[in-house]
Design a protein around this motif. Structure first.
Motif, PDB file in Angstrom:
ATOM      1  N   THR A  34       2.137  -9.698   6.981  1.00 18.95           N
ATOM      2  CA  THR A  34       0.857  -8.971   5.877  1.00 18.95           C
ATOM      3  C   THR A  34       1.652  -8.630   4.837  1.00 18.95           C
ATOM      4  N   ALA A  36       1.549  -7.925   0.645  1.00 23.24           N
ATOM      5  CA  ALA A  36       1.246  -6.616  -0.344  1.00 23.24           C
ATOM      6  C   ALA A  36       2.128  -6.904  -1.342  1.00 23.24           C
ATOM      7  N   GLU A  56      -5.656  -3.461   2.231  1.00 25.67           N
ATOM      8  CA  GLU A  56      -6.549  -4.130   1.657  1.00 25.67           C
ATOM      9  C   GLU A  56      -6.175  -5.544   2.006  1.00 25.67           C
ATOM     10  N   PHE A  57      -5.322  -5.928   2.335  1.00 23.83           N
ATOM     11  CA  PHE A  57      -5.429  -7.399   2.532  1.00 23.83           C
ATOM     12  C   PHE A  57      -4.655  -7.894   3.575  1.00 23.83           C
TER      13      PHE A  57
END
Length: 315
Positions: A34, A36, A56-57
């Motif tokens: 992920t 960010a 959130e990602f």
């Protein structure tokens, strides 16, 4: 004073302050695939967790969380089977007599009992609950339990609930008795009670004429001159015969909404106060029936989900 030494002006100090607190860097953080973006703040600023920002990602949550509330026991069993794992566990709590809580909970991400390493403890953040709702019949009978009712209130209550009064079991004519029939037979013998059915109960509620006869008897011992007085009150029917009022009946009601029905003995008492007649009924050991129904439901969950059931609250 050395005039060659440069002096700091207020403007210079302000520039240094701006540089100190405005200096920052933008970076990208990689975590388990992920990406960010983040901001690195200068010295003196508070460090905050990036967990929320990283989440959130994410294309999906890191793990399952949440509490679901089921409206019936079958749905509770179905959702438990849907999300259970080898280390899931079920907890059943019966605090009806204290906190009024009757609840069963599935903890899907419970700790794995096979590992001794605390690093493998789980979050216990994904759960399903079912709170057992008491039936309307149960609440109605307990709402009037041990209350003195006048003749009209007693008759009105019975008319509304007469279908819940069971016919007297034929205890003496059966070769083998169920556990309830054995309990009822012992109760009748110990209380020397007379068992009645719905028709006899309705006759009592619609009208009962009672004659009260009071007697005063005196006796005297000639040798000592002592005298004793005996005062007695006797209830008779309208014709003057011996009054025989049944003092026990049985109701057949569900404990929980949508659940099976259970037989409960009910003791019946009357009291004559002047021209008025009052009635009182008392459910016999109904808390045992409630606990039995609760444990039957919990054992059904154990059977249908093949998960361990613990009677108590989880940590």
């Amino acid at each position: 004073m050395d005039t060659d030494t440069p002096t700091r002006t207020e403007i210079d100090a302000a520039h240094d302050l701006v540089r100190q607190y405005s200096d920052h860097a933008c970076i990208d953080i990689q975590h388990n695939g992920t990406l960010a973006p983040a901001i690195v703040m200068p010295e003196g600023r508070t460090i905050q967790s990036l967990k929320k920002l990283i989440d959130e990602f994410r294309p999906h949550p890191e793990r399952r969380t949440g509490d679901s509330a089921m409206l019936d026991l079958d749905s509770f069993i179905d959702i438990t089977n849907r999300f259970k794992s080898p280390f899931s566990a079920v907890f059943a709590v019966n605090e009806a007599g204290t906190a009024g809580d009757l609840k069963i909970t599935s903890v899907f991400d419970y700790h794995d009992p096979q590992t001794g390493d605390d690093s493998h403890a789980r979050f216990m953040g994904h759960k399903a609950h079912y709170r057992f709702p008491l039936s309307d019949e149960w609440k109605a009978w307990h709402g009037k339990n041990d209350d003195l009712l006048d003749q009209s209130d007693f008759a009105e209550f019975l008319e509304d609930h007469i279908t819940e009064v069971a016919a007297p079991p034929e205890i003496g004519q059966k070769p083998e008795l169920t556990d309830f029939e054995k309990h009822l037979a012992n109760l009748i013998a110990s209380l020397q009670s007379r068992l009645c059915g719905p028709s006899s109960l309705m006759e009592l509620s619609r009208g009962l004429e009672i004659r009260t006869e009071e007697k005063l008897e005196s006796t005297q011992r000639l040798a000592t001159g002592e005298m004793s007085l005996t005062f007695s009150t006797e209830h008779k029917d309208s014709t003057g015969g011996q009054l025989k009022v049944p003092d026990l009946f049985v109701i057949n009601i569900p404990v929980f909404k949508g659940g099976p029905s259970y037989l409960i003995p009910v003791r019946l008492r009357f009291k004559k106060s002047g021209p008025m007649l009052k009635w009182k009924f008392m459910l016999h050991r109904s808390e045992i029936v409630l606990d039995h129904a609760f444990r039957e439901a919990a054992e059904k969950v154990r059977e249908k989900t093949e998960l361990p059931v613990f009677y108590g609250r989880h940590e």
